[in-house]
Write a protein that holds these residues in place. Structure first.
Motif, PDB file in Angstrom:
ATOM      1  N   TRP A 153      21.565 -24.532  -5.981  1.00 59.51           N
ATOM      2  CA  TRP A 153      22.514 -25.217  -5.109  1.00 59.51           C
ATOM      3  C   TRP A 153      23.888 -24.558  -5.183  1.00 59.51           C
ATOM      4  CZ3 TRP A 153      21.371 -28.264  -1.312  1.00 59.51           C
ATOM      5  CH2 TRP A 153      22.318 -29.139  -0.777  1.00 59.51           C
ATOM      6  N   GLY A 154      24.264 -24.128  -6.362  1.00 56.60           N
ATOM      7  CA  GLY A 154      25.585 -23.544  -6.570  1.00 56.60           C
ATOM      8  C   GLY A 154      25.700 -22.110  -6.110  1.00 56.60           C
ATOM      9  N   LYS A 207      33.009 -31.089  -4.199  1.00 54.08           N
ATOM     10  CA  LYS A 207      32.047 -30.133  -4.742  1.00 54.08           C
ATOM     11  C   LYS A 207      31.381 -30.722  -5.992  1.00 54.08           C
ATOM     12  CE  LYS A 207      31.991 -25.177  -5.690  1.00 54.08           C
ATOM     13  NZ  LYS A 207      32.815 -24.025  -6.019  1.00 54.08           N
ATOM     14  N   SER A 266      28.762 -33.169  -5.111  1.00 57.19           N
ATOM     15  CA  SER A 266      27.585 -32.505  -4.576  1.00 57.19           C
ATOM     16  C   SER A 266      26.681 -32.005  -5.697  1.00 57.19           C
ATOM     17  CB  SER A 266      28.039 -31.344  -3.694  1.00 57.19           C
ATOM     18  OG  SER A 266      26.936 -30.681  -3.169  1.00 57.19           O
ATOM     19  N   PHE A 267      27.306 -31.409  -6.709  1.00 57.27           N
ATOM     20  CA  PHE A 267      26.516 -30.926  -7.846  1.00 57.27           C
ATOM     21  C   PHE A 267      25.858 -32.078  -8.615  1.00 57.27           C
ATOM     22  CE2 PHE A 267      29.021 -26.848  -7.794  1.00 57.27           C
ATOM     23  CZ  PHE A 267      27.912 -26.037  -7.620  1.00 57.27           C
ATOM     24  N   MET A 290      29.367 -29.980   1.357  1.00 60.48           N
ATOM     25  CA  MET A 290      30.237 -29.389   0.344  1.00 60.48           C
ATOM     26  C   MET A 290      31.281 -28.547   1.049  1.00 60.48           C
ATOM     27  SD  MET A 290      29.329 -27.277  -3.046  1.00 60.48           S
ATOM     28  CE  MET A 290      27.659 -27.646  -3.043  1.00 60.48           C
ATOM     29  N   ALA A 291      32.473 -29.007   0.974  1.00 58.41           N
ATOM     30  CA  ALA A 291      33.513 -28.464   1.823  1.00 58.41           C
ATOM     31  C   ALA A 291      33.827 -27.007   1.522  1.00 58.41           C
ATOM     32  CB  ALA A 291      34.786 -29.299   1.680  1.00 58.41           C
ATOM     33  N   LEU A 292      33.813 -26.661   0.266  1.00 60.57           N
ATOM     34  CA  LEU A 292      34.294 -25.331  -0.088  1.00 60.57           C
ATOM     35  C   LEU A 292      33.265 -24.252   0.217  1.00 60.57           C
ATOM     36  CD1 LEU A 292      36.099 -26.278  -3.367  1.00 60.57           C
ATOM     37  CD2 LEU A 292      37.134 -25.654  -1.175  1.00 60.57           C
ATOM     38  N   GLN A 293      32.069 -24.664   0.558  1.00 55.54           N
ATOM     39  CA  GLN A 293      31.064 -23.652   0.831  1.00 55.54           C
ATOM     40  C   GLN A 293      30.710 -23.617   2.300  1.00 55.54           C
ATOM     41  OE1 GLN A 293      27.708 -23.126  -1.406  1.00 55.54           O
ATOM     42  NE2 GLN A 293      28.716 -23.193  -3.396  1.00 55.54           N
ATOM     43  N   ILE A 298      24.653 -24.370   3.066  1.00 57.45           N
ATOM     44  CA  ILE A 298      24.229 -25.633   2.492  1.00 57.45           C
ATOM     45  C   ILE A 298      23.073 -26.238   3.280  1.00 57.45           C
ATOM     46  CG2 ILE A 298      24.977 -28.048   2.438  1.00 57.45           C
ATOM     47  CD1 ILE A 298      25.471 -26.549  -0.123  1.00 57.45           C
ATOM     48  N   LYS A 336      19.927 -24.426   2.483  1.00 55.95           N
ATOM     49  CA  LYS A 336      19.359 -24.809   1.178  1.00 55.95           C
ATOM     50  C   LYS A 336      18.752 -26.205   1.244  1.00 55.95           C
ATOM     51  CE  LYS A 336      22.338 -22.018  -1.671  1.00 55.95           C
ATOM     52  NZ  LYS A 336      23.626 -22.028  -2.341  1.00 55.95           N
ATOM     53  N   LEU A 380      14.946 -27.420   0.210  1.00 56.56           N
ATOM     54  CA  LEU A 380      14.626 -28.499  -0.727  1.00 56.56           C
ATOM     55  C   LEU A 380      13.773 -29.581  -0.070  1.00 56.56           C
ATOM     56  CD1 LEU A 380      17.898 -28.923  -2.823  1.00 56.56           C
ATOM     57  CD2 LEU A 380      15.811 -27.681  -3.369  1.00 56.56           C
TER      58      LEU A 380
END
Lengths: 405, 615
Positions: A172-173, A340, A343-344, B1-4, B9, B12, B16
């Motif tokens: 995911w990261g 973030k 999300s993790f 996820m804002a920063l990505q 996302i 991915k 999943l």
């Protein structure tokens, strides 16, 4: 009104886990009916009540504070793991319990959650990237510290859960395919080596080709490849150095049929119980396998047989469906939250539950080897139930605060 | 996820979803397969019939002595079992009366077994007699769930008892089940001491299992999948010992009525020929059910019959230890064999006086060993030094485990400078502690087994073989033995040094005035050394170590007789008779086969001048 609730609370996760826990209570009651029913069922009932309080508390917990205490909580759970190694009570050959009156507490269950929180907190820092080898190593360290302590207990099942969780978070990261391979390869080589030389060579060859395809720098690739080969070879030496009964445990893990009085027997009985349930099952409290206690300690790891036998395909499929809803929702949540960190956390907790479910049900259906892992929400056990409740609470909290950065 | 990157996302997330979905599709497919396609098959198994596992017990391995005589056998014995599910609890009183058991005991046993499975038979009483068996058999119809199974119990077919070395088997305890893992279950028998304990994993074999289908009333209606899943029991491996049970029985008879130990080793490979710890006990007491009162009596007996004196007792060795000092002194070049001391019957160091039994006059090393002169060794110890002495003591196997293949062993105690500093503090002890150690007294602890190994090394000119009582596993098919490998190491001690101490030991037995004269055997040269260990709690302990024949040793021996007095008068005769019995056989008439001399060794021995004179 309903609209308001829907906006503030994640009903899909809440309802799915509530229903699963309910099925769990019903199943535990059936599995322990007549033997020492009252005792085990009553305890599970008390834990369920406590679990509900945990869910509500964590749902309403201040989101920022959760992030702040992530790392300290992780350190605290490491401390607990050390203490349990020194003072704990041994149950079936593994030291992993604290006594709390007539209830027992298992710190490794709570360490699962704090590890997810700590990892998420670390990876959400703006200067940390999984593409940076140094950061990747530190992240691996956050996972390996509790795993090392748990392996000393030893608790193989829980260690596997950490693997599934860490893999999902790294994926995911945005970890590169190469680093994901680097994590998986030594484990795969080790397991393959236990099966024999040919499977080991096949795994080494496949992994070698995959590593080559990632076009990683040759030197780095060579190092990872050699580590994998070395781990595989040393497994054989470690195995030879083990005591016979330890070797036997590994043999049984690889081939349950080799131990017909132990693990192999459980799998066989589990398949008979589920298979004999048919489409609609034999009716509640009428499953002959369940009621006649053919499966030892059924209320813990083999609880899935109860709905399978007494409610048949309908019952078992319902359980599967509820888990599918829960897990899909977890993934969706991870992609929806703005922060973030959140999300993790969402992906880590979802992966933790998913690994439990896959291993446990796979085992009950005779698809996986027997690994002692409880089925979330259903299996008897206070620590497991409370830690599942905490995960649900945190996931619902993330939903409530989904707009926070 | 804002920063990505959002696209990444979502990509991915899709992966999943697919992974989760796929796993659930597989699970549903499997459920469908089990519950729709095979449900009839499984349904039949479950609704009318169910599968039960009946354990099949392997036969515990037999034990043979070095001459191929079976010394430990098995006999069938009947064990009463109760299946918790079928058992009618109203019959509890009847069963208890027939088997002379306590009802609470039976109830506890059933409860314990139930936790595992209500269908697994629980062993209630092992080794029932014929009367009990016939009463149960007569009432079989009225006793549902009560059954008996044939088990094997140990049966000892030797005139020797060999209790400590063979060891006993015992029903496994709850703690042991937990410690040993899944292989054992309640009611299993487990080797608990001696060879039964040391070779437990080989002797026990592997349990088998037979699957059978039973109906809801628990009656067996047939096999399961025509026995495809059945697993044959694998019998335990048979042990072939290095022991000579003729010698064992003889040594036991000599030790009867005394407290102490005899250990005899084959100096050529370290094989145990005999191991006696006296008083001993009757192993057959343990082969069936051991009544608690007998256990209690044995455990509380002041003579401690269960204690293996041969490997566990720790006493100062007295003068038998003098060869260690002689070797250390010669090897470190502190003295030559010709170095002399004038013995006036005592030795003064500071204001302390160390005594001797006699006035020996001017003695060199050979006569000091022969006459066991303390004054000589007091001074030799001061000349040699504590750590040099301790170094050779360790080389000869003291202060550590010998590695014998039974579990119970004490490492003993061999002090060094480091040890004394720890014990008394660097300034808390003086040179005044050393003279006593030089004659094997003071803070020095050895086991009879270590002493026998020491005699072995002296006998074979410096080869330390790990002592062991098992040669290997005897094959049932042809009686041949697959030998086990044991460790050996060669001490770095020069041949002339061995020659001196061995000659001193020969003179101690063979020449007039030697302290070990009572160990003499007609027609064979014996070497040995006596020891008398002071004991603050009572009379001295008598020691003897030795070997024979001198030129080609085939037996090395240690004898300890507790609280007996002089080693020369109480231990030496026992050792002499044992060696004679071993070398000449029971009649004492058959001479031993002609010895084959070891060329290198005997030549050197004869070349060394000081000893040739004695022959």
């Amino acid at each position: 009104m309903l609209n308001y609730i829907q906006r503030h609370f994640d009903l899909q996760i809440g309802i799915a886990s509530f229903l699963l826990a309910l099925i769990g209570l019903v199943s535990v009651y059936s599995a322990t009916y007549d033997a020492r029913a009252s005792d085990i069922f009553f305890k599970q009932l008390v834990w369920s009540g406590a679990g509900t309080i945990v869910v509500l508390t964590l749902t309403l917990f201040p989101f920022r504070l959760l992030q702040t205490i992530s790392i300290p909580a992780w350190l605290f759970s490491l401390l607990l793991l050390v203490v349990v190694l020194l003072l704990g009570k041994t149950v079936s050959g593994s030291t992993s319990w604290f006594n709390l009156g007539s209830f027992r507490i298992q710190p490794s269950e709570f360490a699962k959650i704090t590890t997810v929180l700590a990892l998420a907190s670390y990876l959400s820092r703006s200067d940390v990237s999984l593409r940076n080898p140094r950061d990747l190593m530190l992240a691996t360290g956050i996972v390996l510290a509790p795993v090392a302590l748990i392996m000393m207990q030893p608790d193989f099942g829980t260690a596997v859960i950490y693997g599934g969780m860490a893999f999902a978070i790294m994926y995911w990261g945005g970890a590169s395919q190469f680093s994901l391979l680097a994590v998986v390869a030594p484990g795969a080589a080790a397991v393959a080596a236990l099966f024999g030389t040919t499977p080991f060579l096949i795994v080494v060859a496949v992994m070698g080709v995959l590593i080559y395809l990632t076009k990683e720098h040759r030197l780095v690739a060579a190092v990872v490849f050699s580590i994998m080969v070395l781990v595989g070879i040393s497994v054989q030496f470690i195995y030879d150095g083990l005591r016979p009964y330890q070797q036997k445990r590994i043999d049984t893990f690889l081939d349950p049929g080799a131990d017909p009085l132990g693990a192999g027997y459980n799998i066989l009985q589990s398949k008979v119980a589920i298979g004999s349930g048919g489409v609609f099952g034999k009716g509640y409290l009428h499953g002959s396998q369940t009621q006649l206690n053919f499966i030892p300690e059924q209320w813990t790891d083999f609880i899935f047989c109860v709905p399978g036998e007494e409610f048949g395909f309908m019952g078992a499929a319902t359980v599967l469906l509820l888990f599918a809803v829960f897990l899909m929702r977890g993934v969706t949540l991870a992609s929806k939250v703005k922060s973030k960190y959140a999300s993790f956390v969402a992906i880590g907790l979802t992966a933790t539950i998913a690994t439990h479910v896959f291993i446990n049900i796979g085992m009950a259906l005779g698809l996986f080897p027997v690994i002692g892992v409880p089925l979330p929400f259903l299996s008897y056990g206070g620590s497991s139930l409370l830690s599942n409740a905490a995960m649900v609470g945190i996931l619902m909290n993330l939903y409530t605060n989904r707009k926070e950065y | 996820m804002a920063l990505q990157d959002d696209i990444q996302i979502y990509e991915k997330r899709r992966v999943l979803y697919v992974v989760i979905g796929l796993v659930f599709v597989i699970f549903l497919g499997r459920l469908f397969q089990l519950q729709m396609f095979y449900s009839d098959e499984y349904g039949k198994k479950s609704e009318e019939n169910s599968i039960r596992v009946i354990p099949r017990e392997p036969i515990r391995g037999y034990i043979y002595d070095r001459n191929g005589v079976r010394v430990v056998d098995n006999r069938p014995s009947f064990t009463v079992t109760v299946m918790p599910y079928e058992f009618d609890r109203r019959k509890l009183g009847f069963i208890a009366r027939v088997l002379s058991l306590d009802t609470t005991f039976i109830r506890a046993r059933i409860k314990q077994g139930e936790e595992y499975s209500r269908f697994a038979p629980v062993k209630i009483k092992r080794d029932i007699d014929f009367r009990e068996l016939s009463v149960l058999e007569e009432n079989r119809d009225r006793l549902p769930g009560v059954d008996y199974q044939v088990e094997s119990k140990r049966w000892y077919v030797t005139p020797a008892r060999a209790s400590h070395i063979l060891g006993y088997t015992k029903e496994i305890s709850e703690n042991q089940i937990r410690a040993l893992g899944g292989e054992y279950t309640q009611g299993d028998v487990v080797g608990s001491s001696g060879l039964e304990g040391g070779y437990e994993s080989s002797l026990r074999g592997r349990k088998g299992a037979e699957f059978s289908t039973v109906n809801v009333r628990g009656q067996v209606v047939g096999g399961f999948e025509s026995g495809k899943l059945d697993v044959q029991a694998v019998d335990g491996k048979d042990l072939a010992l290095t022991m000579d049970f003729g010698l064992q029985a003889f040594a036991e008879s000599l030790m009867a009525g005394r407290r102490g130990a005899v250990v005899a080793l084959d100096p050529r490979d370290g094989g145990v020929l005999a191991m006696v710890s006296s008083p001993d006990y009757d192993l057959s007491v343990f082969s069936g059910v051991t009544p608690p009162q007998i256990w209690r009596a044995m455990n509380s007996d002041a003579e401690r019959p269960l204690f293996n004196r041969a490997t566990l007792t720790r006493y100062p060795p007295g003068s038998t230890f003098k060869m260690v000092l002689a070797i250390a002194a010669l090897e470190t070049g502190k003295v030559t064999p010709q170095w002399r001391v004038n013995c006036g019957g005592s030795f003064r160091l500071g204001n302390k006086v160390f005594k001797d039994l006699h006035v020996h006059g001017s003695v060199d090393m050979l006569s000091a060993i022969q006459h066991s002169c303390n004054v000589y060794f007091y001074q030799l110890m001061l000349k040699t030094g504590l750590d040099e002495w301790a170094y050779y003591g360790r080389e000869l196997g003291f202060g550590m485990l010998t590695g014998i293949d039974i579990a119970e062993e004490n490492p003993g105690l061999l002090p060094s400078t480091a040890f004394m500093n720890r014990r008394y503090g660097p300034t808390g002890w003086t040179r005044g502690f050393l003279p006593s150690l030089g004659i094997g007294q003071g803070e020095l602890g050895v086991t009879p087994l270590q002493m026998a190994a020491y005699a072995m090394v002296l006998a074979n000119w410096g080869d330390y073989h790990q002592p062991h009582a098992v040669q290997g596993f005897r094959r049932r098919s042809d009686g041949k033995v697959d030998t086990l490998a044991f460790q050996s190491r060669r001490l770095s001690v020069a041949i002339p040094t061995w020659a001196i101490v061995r000659e001193g030991m020969r003179r101690a037995v063979e020449l007039p005035g030697g302290t070990g004269g009572l160990a003499k055997i007609k027609g064979i040269e014996v070497a040995g050394k006596t020891g008398t260990a002071q004991n603050p709690h009572g009379p001295d302990h008598a020691w003897f170590v030795g070997f024979a024949p001198f030129d080609d040793p085939r037996i090395a021996i240690c004898v300890l007789v507790e609280n007996a007095g002089f080693g020369g008068s109480h231990a030496a005769p026992v050792a002499g008779k044992c060696m004679e019995r071993y070398l000449f056989g029971p009649q004492g008439a058959t001479p031993p086969p002609k010895a084959i001399p070891r060329p290198a060794v005997t030549e050197t021995a004869q070349q060394t001048p000081p000893m040739a004179g004695g022959e």
